[in-house]
Write a protein that holds these residues in place. Sequence first.
Motif, PDB file in Angstrom:
ATOM      1  N   ARG A   1      -2.373  -0.543   7.834  1.00  0.00           N
ATOM      2  CA  ARG A   1      -1.167  -1.368   7.624  1.00  0.00           C
ATOM      3  C   ARG A   1      -0.496  -0.928   6.335  1.00  0.00           C
ATOM      4  NH1 ARG A   1      -3.766  -6.933   6.956  1.00  0.00           N
ATOM      5  NH2 ARG A   1      -5.254  -5.573   5.938  1.00  0.00           N
ATOM      6  N   ARG A   2       0.659  -0.286   6.463  1.00  0.00           N
ATOM      7  CA  ARG A   2       1.306   0.216   5.248  1.00  0.00           C
ATOM      8  C   ARG A   2       1.845  -0.912   4.378  1.00  0.00           C
ATOM      9  NH1 ARG A   2       6.744   1.956   8.296  1.00  0.00           N
ATOM     10  NH2 ARG A   2       8.033   1.073   6.668  1.00  0.00           N
ATOM     11  N   GLY A   3       2.061  -2.078   4.951  1.00  0.00           N
ATOM     12  CA  GLY A   3       2.562  -3.216   4.185  1.00  0.00           C
ATOM     13  C   GLY A   3       1.460  -4.069   3.583  1.00  0.00           C
TER      14      GLY A   3
ATOM     15  N   ALA B   1       3.351   8.793   2.877  1.00  0.00           N
ATOM     16  CA  ALA B   1       2.491   7.607   2.774  1.00  0.00           C
ATOM     17  C   ALA B   1       2.371   6.934   4.135  1.00  0.00           C
ATOM     18  CB  ALA B   1       3.046   6.632   1.740  1.00  0.00           C
ATOM     19  N   LYS B   2       3.509   6.735   4.806  1.00  0.00           N
ATOM     20  CA  LYS B   2       3.515   6.086   6.118  1.00  0.00           C
ATOM     21  C   LYS B   2       2.650   6.855   7.108  1.00  0.00           C
ATOM     22  CE  LYS B   2       6.647   4.923   9.895  1.00  0.00           C
ATOM     23  NZ  LYS B   2       8.044   4.951  10.347  1.00  0.00           N
ATOM     24  N   LEU B   3       2.830   8.162   7.169  1.00  0.00           N
ATOM     25  CA  LEU B   3       2.088   8.993   8.103  1.00  0.00           C
ATOM     26  C   LEU B   3       0.588   8.963   7.809  1.00  0.00           C
ATOM     27  CD1 LEU B   3       2.074  11.096  10.389  1.00  0.00           C
ATOM     28  CD2 LEU B   3       2.345  12.834   8.620  1.00  0.00           C
ATOM     29  N   ARG B   4       0.224   9.116   6.548  1.00  0.00           N
ATOM     30  CA  ARG B   4      -1.197   9.165   6.171  1.00  0.00           C
ATOM     31  C   ARG B   4      -1.885   7.828   6.439  1.00  0.00           C
ATOM     32  NH1 ARG B   4      -2.560  13.310   2.543  1.00  0.00           N
ATOM     33  NH2 ARG B   4      -4.659  12.713   3.183  1.00  0.00           N
ATOM     34  N   ILE B   5      -1.173   6.724   6.215  1.00  0.00           N
ATOM     35  CA  ILE B   5      -1.737   5.400   6.498  1.00  0.00           C
ATOM     36  C   ILE B   5      -1.934   5.235   7.995  1.00  0.00           C
ATOM     37  CG2 ILE B   5      -1.304   2.915   6.409  1.00  0.00           C
ATOM     38  CD1 ILE B   5       0.228   3.505   3.722  1.00  0.00           C
TER      39      ILE B   5
ATOM     40  N   LEU C   1       0.806  -1.209   0.000  1.00  0.00           N
ATOM     41  CA  LEU C   1       0.000   0.000   0.000  1.00  0.00           C
ATOM     42  C   LEU C   1       0.844   1.266   0.000  1.00  0.00           C
ATOM     43  CD1 LEU C   1      -2.713   1.453   0.168  1.00  0.00           C
ATOM     44  CD2 LEU C   1      -2.673   1.082   2.640  1.00  0.00           C
ATOM     45  N   ASP C   2       1.846   1.349   0.855  1.00  0.00           N
ATOM     46  CA  ASP C   2       2.651   2.570   0.903  1.00  0.00           C
ATOM     47  C   ASP C   2       3.380   2.817  -0.416  1.00  0.00           C
ATOM     48  OD1 ASP C   2       4.449   0.440   1.351  1.00  0.00           O
ATOM     49  OD2 ASP C   2       5.566   1.501   2.916  1.00  0.00           O
ATOM     50  N   GLN C   3       3.869   1.766  -1.036  1.00  0.00           N
ATOM     51  CA  GLN C   3       4.544   1.891  -2.325  1.00  0.00           C
ATOM     52  C   GLN C   3       3.570   2.351  -3.410  1.00  0.00           C
ATOM     53  OE1 GLN C   3       5.862  -2.154  -2.607  1.00  0.00           O
ATOM     54  NE2 GLN C   3       7.901  -1.694  -1.791  1.00  0.00           N
ATOM     55  N   TYR C   4       2.350   1.809  -3.367  1.00  0.00           N
ATOM     56  CA  TYR C   4       1.343   2.159  -4.357  1.00  0.00           C
ATOM     57  C   TYR C   4       0.950   3.631  -4.257  1.00  0.00           C
ATOM     58  CZ  TYR C   4      -2.891   2.154  -7.141  1.00  0.00           C
ATOM     59  OH  TYR C   4      -3.839   2.446  -8.088  1.00  0.00           O
ATOM     60  N   LEU C   5       0.794   4.127  -3.039  1.00  0.00           N
ATOM     61  CA  LEU C   5       0.437   5.535  -2.870  1.00  0.00           C
ATOM     62  C   LEU C   5       1.472   6.449  -3.496  1.00  0.00           C
ATOM     63  CD1 LEU C   5      -0.845   5.560   0.819  1.00  0.00           C
ATOM     64  CD2 LEU C   5      -2.234   5.778  -1.255  1.00  0.00           C
ATOM     65  N   LYS C   6       2.744   6.135  -3.297  1.00  0.00           N
ATOM     66  CA  LYS C   6       3.810   6.950  -3.878  1.00  0.00           C
ATOM     67  C   LYS C   6       3.890   6.750  -5.383  1.00  0.00           C
ATOM     68  CE  LYS C   6       8.598   8.334  -3.265  1.00  0.00           C
ATOM     69  NZ  LYS C   6       8.752   8.633  -4.644  1.00  0.00           N
TER      70      LYS C   6
ATOM     71  N   ARG D   1      -8.180   4.545   2.586  1.00  0.00           N
ATOM     72  CA  ARG D   1      -9.168   3.468   2.557  1.00  0.00           C
ATOM     73  C   ARG D   1      -8.824   2.509   1.418  1.00  0.00           C
ATOM     74  NH1 ARG D   1     -14.026   4.100   5.326  1.00  0.00           N
ATOM     75  NH2 ARG D   1     -14.132   6.058   6.450  1.00  0.00           N
ATOM     76  N   VAL D   2      -9.009   1.229   1.691  1.00  0.00           N
ATOM     77  CA  VAL D   2      -8.860   0.198   0.659  1.00  0.00           C
ATOM     78  C   VAL D   2     -10.187  -0.550   0.620  1.00  0.00           C
ATOM     79  CG1 VAL D   2      -7.627  -1.871  -0.095  1.00  0.00           C
ATOM     80  CG2 VAL D   2      -6.368  -0.003   1.004  1.00  0.00           C
TER      81      VAL D   2
END
Length: 67
Positions: free
Chosen positions: A37-39, A19-23, A3-8, A29-30
């Motif tokens: 969970r950023r992973g 990304a980490k902070l916002r998650i 998820l964190d990689q996808y956001l970036k 939302r997913v």
Amino acid sequence: MKLDQYLKWSGLVATGGEAKLRIQRGDVRVNGAIETRRGRQLHVGDAVAIDGRELLVTPGSGGRTNA
């Protein structure tokens, strides 16, 4: 893709740190549910939303397929 990689990668956030902070804050939302969970592994067809923007994970966007 996580998820964190996808956001970036998708441009929904500017940095991995953002990304980490916002998650962690619960801003993401997913599939309509808050995800902290950023992973979290994304799959084709997942809908990722932040700040009123929503993107659908497609085969070319890094989502895992079960094939």
